[in-house]
Design an enzyme around this catalytic site. Sequence first.
Site, short mmCIF file in Angstrom:
data_model
loop_
_atom_site.label_atom_id
_atom_site.label_comp_id
_atom_site.label_asym_id
_atom_site.label_seq_id
_atom_site.Cartn_x
_atom_site.Cartn_y
_atom_site.Cartn_z
CB SER A 1 -4.62 -11.46 -1.44
OG SER A 1 -4.85 -11.66 -0.06
CG ASP B 1 -7.50 -4.77 2.14
OD1 ASP B 1 -7.20 -5.42 3.16
OD2 ASP B 1 -7.34 -5.21 0.99
CG HIS C 1 -8.41 -8.50 1.00
ND1 HIS C 1 -7.25 -7.79 1.23
CD2 HIS C 1 -8.01 -9.77 0.73
CE1 HIS C 1 -6.21 -8.59 1.11
NE2 HIS C 1 -6.64 -9.80 0.80
#
Length: 279
Positions: free
Chosen positions: A109, A202, A232
């Site tokens: 991320s 995502d 995610h």
Amino acid sequence: MTALVRTTVVSGAGTAVPVRLFQPAIPGLGWLVWAHGGSWTSGSAAAWHEPCEDLARRADITVVSVDYRLAPIFPYPAALEDLLAVLAWVARQPELGHLPRLLAVGGDSAGATLAASAALAFRDQGGVLGAQVLAYPPLDPACRAPSYLLDPLQFPHKESLLAAWRAYAGDQPGIDRAYLAPLNVESLHGLAPAIIGVGDRDPVRDDVRTYAARLQAAGVAVQLRNFAGEGHALFLTRPSFRAWLAAALRQRFDDVLHLPSAVACASCEAAWSKACIQP
């Protein structure tokens, strides 16, 4: 087998950077410097202990998890400077003296954004990396891609991600933000081979795929996998995702070890999954 864990502190740009090292009991060759997620404003090496330990065990490498400085107290480029300081420290380890391509940078991320930025900056500093491991990085501060709007229930939400980008970028004048958003960097030539994973639900997926395509167009070897039905935070929630990252990086390091003098030439790099874009 559980990885051996120790902590230490690395001298950074006017600060001390805490790191947590995960090393298999009988380690293979290879080091991965990892930046945790958390929207640049939260997270820690301690909170990411279990997945980083699992990654080290699966890949049979040493993983160095970085407790970089967090925004908004420490906006850009503090976190990037911390990551670069740790990369430079690992690059000085004796076992990497003749095998510099057994060093990789990665993250998940927001940490993957930092890893991509670090790969760019490290290239420009003359450093050598064997790979960049990018788990679903946000790459556009404006969040303009259609995937940010297709499913409002999917995390991260566009508005919260925009706020995180603002906190990370800061508003201090006179700061060179050349490496803030890798997607906006003009030249991607000469970067380390990229291992990239993203879920097909995502919100950041469009930007991830665009970046992968730009890397390939620049002659960078890319191994991209889209994970069907996934959103995610896979690095934290899916052991199978970590297993794929570990296997891809282990293969990359094994390939490096079989190259002449452990230094990859252009033709050898071209042979490494240059067009490996998996649906």
